[in-house]
Enzyme design. Structure first.
Site, PDB file in Angstrom:
ATOM      1  N   ARG A 171      81.351  -6.829 120.840  1.00 20.42           N
ATOM      2  CA  ARG A 171      79.981  -6.311 120.789  1.00 20.42           C
ATOM      3  C   ARG A 171      79.910  -4.929 120.157  1.00 20.42           C
ATOM      4  O   ARG A 171      78.820  -4.412 119.959  1.00 20.42           O
ATOM      5  CB  ARG A 171      79.379  -6.260 122.191  1.00 20.42           C
ATOM      6  CG  ARG A 171      79.075  -7.639 122.708  1.00 20.42           C
ATOM      7  CD  ARG A 171      78.222  -7.571 123.931  1.00 20.42           C
ATOM      8  NE  ARG A 171      77.898  -8.919 124.376  1.00 20.42           N
ATOM      9  CZ  ARG A 171      77.136  -9.177 125.395  1.00 20.42           C
ATOM     10  NH1 ARG A 171      76.613  -8.202 126.093  1.00 20.42           N
ATOM     11  NH2 ARG A 171      76.878 -10.419 125.736  1.00 20.42           N
ATOM     12  N   ARG A 220      63.975 -18.751 130.865  1.00 20.56           N
ATOM     13  CA  ARG A 220      65.248 -19.359 131.236  1.00 20.56           C
ATOM     14  C   ARG A 220      65.460 -19.226 132.744  1.00 20.56           C
ATOM     15  O   ARG A 220      65.157 -18.205 133.334  1.00 20.56           O
ATOM     16  CB  ARG A 220      66.361 -18.652 130.455  1.00 20.56           C
ATOM     17  CG  ARG A 220      67.727 -19.223 130.657  1.00 20.56           C
ATOM     18  CD  ARG A 220      68.678 -18.787 129.585  1.00 20.56           C
ATOM     19  NE  ARG A 220      69.136 -17.423 129.759  1.00 20.56           N
ATOM     20  CZ  ARG A 220      70.104 -16.869 129.029  1.00 20.56           C
ATOM     21  NH1 ARG A 220      70.695 -17.556 128.071  1.00 20.56           N
ATOM     22  NH2 ARG A 220      70.458 -15.624 129.240  1.00 20.56           N
ATOM     23  N   ARG A 245      67.722 -14.645 136.028  1.00 24.86           N
ATOM     24  CA  ARG A 245      68.630 -13.500 136.049  1.00 24.86           C
ATOM     25  C   ARG A 245      67.836 -12.223 135.787  1.00 24.86           C
ATOM     26  O   ARG A 245      66.842 -12.229 135.059  1.00 24.86           O
ATOM     27  CB  ARG A 245      69.704 -13.648 134.958  1.00 24.86           C
ATOM     28  CG  ARG A 245      70.668 -14.753 135.237  1.00 24.86           C
ATOM     29  CD  ARG A 245      71.758 -14.935 134.199  1.00 24.86           C
ATOM     30  NE  ARG A 245      71.729 -14.086 133.037  1.00 24.86           N
ATOM     31  CZ  ARG A 245      72.305 -14.388 131.878  1.00 24.86           C
ATOM     32  NH1 ARG A 245      72.943 -15.525 131.730  1.00 24.86           N
ATOM     33  NH2 ARG A 245      72.253 -13.560 130.866  1.00 24.86           N
ATOM     34  N   LYS A 302      74.017 -18.582 120.950  1.00 16.43           N
ATOM     35  CA  LYS A 302      75.462 -18.572 120.706  1.00 16.43           C
ATOM     36  C   LYS A 302      76.185 -19.552 121.623  1.00 16.43           C
ATOM     37  O   LYS A 302      77.077 -20.284 121.183  1.00 16.43           O
ATOM     38  CB  LYS A 302      76.037 -17.159 120.894  1.00 16.43           C
ATOM     39  CG  LYS A 302      75.544 -16.144 119.888  1.00 16.43           C
ATOM     40  CD  LYS A 302      76.161 -14.769 120.086  1.00 16.43           C
ATOM     41  CE  LYS A 302      75.824 -14.092 121.375  1.00 16.43           C
ATOM     42  NZ  LYS A 302      74.452 -13.615 121.529  1.00 16.43           N
ATOM     43  N   ARG A 322      68.040  -4.921 126.160  1.00 15.79           N
ATOM     44  CA  ARG A 322      69.215  -5.592 125.593  1.00 15.79           C
ATOM     45  C   ARG A 322      69.119  -5.653 124.069  1.00 15.79           C
ATOM     46  O   ARG A 322      70.125  -5.478 123.376  1.00 15.79           O
ATOM     47  CB  ARG A 322      69.339  -7.017 126.160  1.00 15.79           C
ATOM     48  CG  ARG A 322      69.735  -7.056 127.615  1.00 15.79           C
ATOM     49  CD  ARG A 322      69.584  -8.437 128.227  1.00 15.79           C
ATOM     50  NE  ARG A 322      70.568  -9.372 127.712  1.00 15.79           N
ATOM     51  CZ  ARG A 322      70.530 -10.671 127.951  1.00 15.79           C
ATOM     52  NH1 ARG A 322      69.565 -11.202 128.675  1.00 15.79           N
ATOM     53  NH2 ARG A 322      71.465 -11.470 127.462  1.00 15.79           N
TER      54      ARG A 322
END
Length: 188
Positions: A88, A122, A155, A13, A166
């Site tokens: 969300r 990432r 992270r 996104k 998630r």
């Protein structure tokens, strides 16, 4: 034009929003970035949000809705905006819809396997926030940012266990927005 980008975490996104923002000349508003900034600055909002974010859970609606409403009042949003990571939940969509008209919602999709692979590889710069990927956007030096020489880190919510959580939360809380916006005739 007021646009919402919808899709699971790690779907891209932010990448799509950045390109659209440049093309359309409207701001890219990433609620995740706003929340992480507040966490880094240890604001009341950030401290409240951190305990949820570290577990891969959604930050409560009351916190996020207030933050987004305040951001959308700024002058750079008068000709439109791109929301990335908001709403969300159906409640968030209804709350923001009371004050702001959403023109188009774009739903981006990929398999859970692709998302877990992308996110778990990432790394983010502690100093400037630039995002690297160990396969697709590698830094020139291991764990050092090409842009500012900051340290790269993973992270907590990009570790496989948190990613899986998630995705579960996304399926339960956010995926119903697909039908919500489809029923409004603005889903692409």
């Amino acid at each position: 034009m007021n646009i919402v980008l919808l899709g699971p975490p790690g779907i891209g996104k932010g990448t799509v929003a950045t390109k659209l923002s440049k093309k359309l000349g409207i701001p890219h508003i990433a609620t995740g970035d706003m929340l992480r900034e507040n966490v880094a600055q240890k604001t009341k909002l950030g401290l409240d949000a951190k305990s949820y974010m570290d577990k891969g859970l959604l930050v409560p609606d009351r916190v996020v809705v207030k933050m987004v409403k305040e951001r959308l009042q700024k002058n750079d949003c008068k000709n439109g905006f791109i929301l990335d990571g908001f709403p969300r939940t159906i409640n968030q969509a209804e709350e923001i819809g009371k004050e702001i008209k959403i023109d188009k919602v774009v739903n981006i999709q990929a398999s859970d396997e692709i998302i877990i692979d992308r996110l778990s590889k990432r790394k983010v710069c502690r100093k400037c926030g630039f995002i690297y990927h160990l396969v697709y956007i590698k830094p020139k030096k291991d764990n050092i940012c090409d842009k500012c020489n900051g340290e790269l880190y993973q992270r907590e919510d990009d570790k496989p266990k948190a990613i899986k959580e998630r995705l579960k939360v996304y399926r339960k809380e956010t995926e119903p927005l697909i039908d919500y916006y489809k029923d409004k005739g603005i889903l692409a």
